[in-house]
Motif scaffolding. Sequence first.
Motif, short mmCIF file in Angstrom:
data_model
loop_
_atom_site.label_atom_id
_atom_site.label_comp_id
_atom_site.label_asym_id
_atom_site.label_seq_id
_atom_site.Cartn_x
_atom_site.Cartn_y
_atom_site.Cartn_z
N SER A 1 1.36 -4.51 52.06
CA SER A 1 0.68 -5.44 51.14
C SER A 1 0.20 -6.68 51.88
O SER A 1 -0.93 -7.14 51.66
CB SER A 1 1.64 -5.84 50.02
OG SER A 1 1.07 -6.81 49.19
N LEU A 2 1.02 -7.19 52.76
CA LEU A 2 0.63 -8.37 53.54
C LEU A 2 -0.52 -8.06 54.47
O LEU A 2 -1.44 -8.88 54.65
CB LEU A 2 1.84 -8.88 54.35
CG LEU A 2 2.98 -9.51 53.55
CD1 LEU A 2 4.19 -9.76 54.45
CD2 LEU A 2 2.54 -10.82 52.90
N SER A 3 -0.49 -6.86 55.04
CA SER A 3 -1.58 -6.45 55.95
C SER A 3 -2.89 -6.30 55.19
O SER A 3 -3.95 -6.71 55.67
CB SER A 3 -1.22 -5.13 56.63
OG SER A 3 -0.08 -5.28 57.46
N LYS B 1 -3.78 -7.84 52.58
CA LYS B 1 -4.25 -9.18 52.22
C LYS B 1 -4.56 -10.02 53.46
O LYS B 1 -4.92 -11.19 53.35
CB LYS B 1 -3.19 -9.90 51.38
CG LYS B 1 -2.94 -9.24 50.03
CD LYS B 1 -1.82 -9.97 49.30
CE LYS B 1 -1.51 -9.30 47.97
NZ LYS B 1 -0.39 -9.98 47.26
N LYS B 2 -4.41 -9.38 54.61
CA LYS B 2 -4.66 -10.05 55.89
C LYS B 2 -3.79 -11.30 56.05
O LYS B 2 -4.22 -12.34 56.55
CB LYS B 2 -6.13 -10.41 56.05
CG LYS B 2 -7.03 -9.19 56.12
CD LYS B 2 -8.48 -9.57 56.35
CE LYS B 2 -9.34 -8.29 56.43
NZ LYS B 2 -10.77 -8.62 56.67
N GLN B 3 -2.56 -11.17 55.57
CA GLN B 3 -1.59 -12.26 55.71
C GLN B 3 -0.62 -11.93 56.84
O GLN B 3 -0.13 -10.81 56.95
CB GLN B 3 -0.82 -12.48 54.41
CG GLN B 3 -1.67 -12.98 53.26
CD GLN B 3 -0.86 -13.16 51.99
OE1 GLN B 3 0.31 -12.82 51.93
NE2 GLN B 3 -1.51 -13.68 50.96
N GLY B 4 -0.38 -12.91 57.66
CA GLY B 4 0.53 -12.70 58.78
C GLY B 4 1.99 -12.86 58.35
O GLY B 4 2.29 -13.25 57.21
N ILE B 5 2.86 -12.52 59.24
CA ILE B 5 4.30 -12.70 59.02
C ILE B 5 4.78 -13.75 60.00
O ILE B 5 4.82 -13.53 61.21
CB ILE B 5 5.07 -11.38 59.24
CG1 ILE B 5 4.57 -10.31 58.26
CG2 ILE B 5 6.58 -11.60 59.07
CD1 ILE B 5 5.20 -8.95 58.45
N ASP B 6 5.11 -14.90 59.44
CA ASP B 6 5.54 -16.01 60.31
C ASP B 6 6.99 -15.83 60.73
O ASP B 6 7.84 -15.46 59.92
CB ASP B 6 5.39 -17.35 59.57
CG ASP B 6 3.94 -17.68 59.27
OD1 ASP B 6 3.08 -17.27 60.08
OD2 ASP B 6 3.67 -18.31 58.24
#
Length: 232
Positions: free
Chosen positions: A105-107, A109-114
Amino acid sequence: MQDEITKHSRKIYKTLKNSKKPIIEKSKEIFIEIFIIVFSVTLSIWLHSWTQEKHQQKEAMEFLIDLKDDLNKDIESMSKKKVQLSEAIKQYSYLKNLTKERIDSLSNKKQGIDIAVSYVIRKTNNGNYEGFKSSGKIGFIENKKLKKMILEYYQEDVPSTDEAEKYYNSRLSKIEDLIFQDKDKKKKFLDPVLKMSFGVVIQIAENNKRNYDAVSKDVREIINEINREEKK
């Protein structure tokens, strides 16, 4: 003092040499002179001891006042590290619980994992204590309870806290090695070894937070005891 002893010793000698005085009179005069010498020496020793004790008490109180500043800094430092550990627990709990679906899901949405690896770097303010101890003046602290509390803090609490922090940092180093391995994001954060490492670090962080609370409580008790000494 030496002059006084010499003066009265001469009087005794003259009295002994005076053949015109009766023995009883000589004895009285000699007794008086000896009494004066003994009294003067005893008084001198007592005054010297009293002055020395006062000086030692002054040195001890100056040390305790300086120590109180160091202890307050230690409490502040541990408080900041507790905040740091709380943030680490929150972050690593999130990462530990990441699932395949959440990563996808994060991928999408092109959201990184901090992720951050923040080592615990803390230094106990022990300069005043080490200086006073190395000079052999710890014994100047007459309050036995306070002296015991101070020694227990620096000789037991501080070393055990340092070791706990070192162990935490060593486990963080393991996490750092794992997250910088050349793996894709999904494979990396689903790695059971990394998840286990997150769990270990979380547990250690919780233990260290509790330790900071316990040690800070001990330090506050020392400060309160010093405050009572200042009011005497």
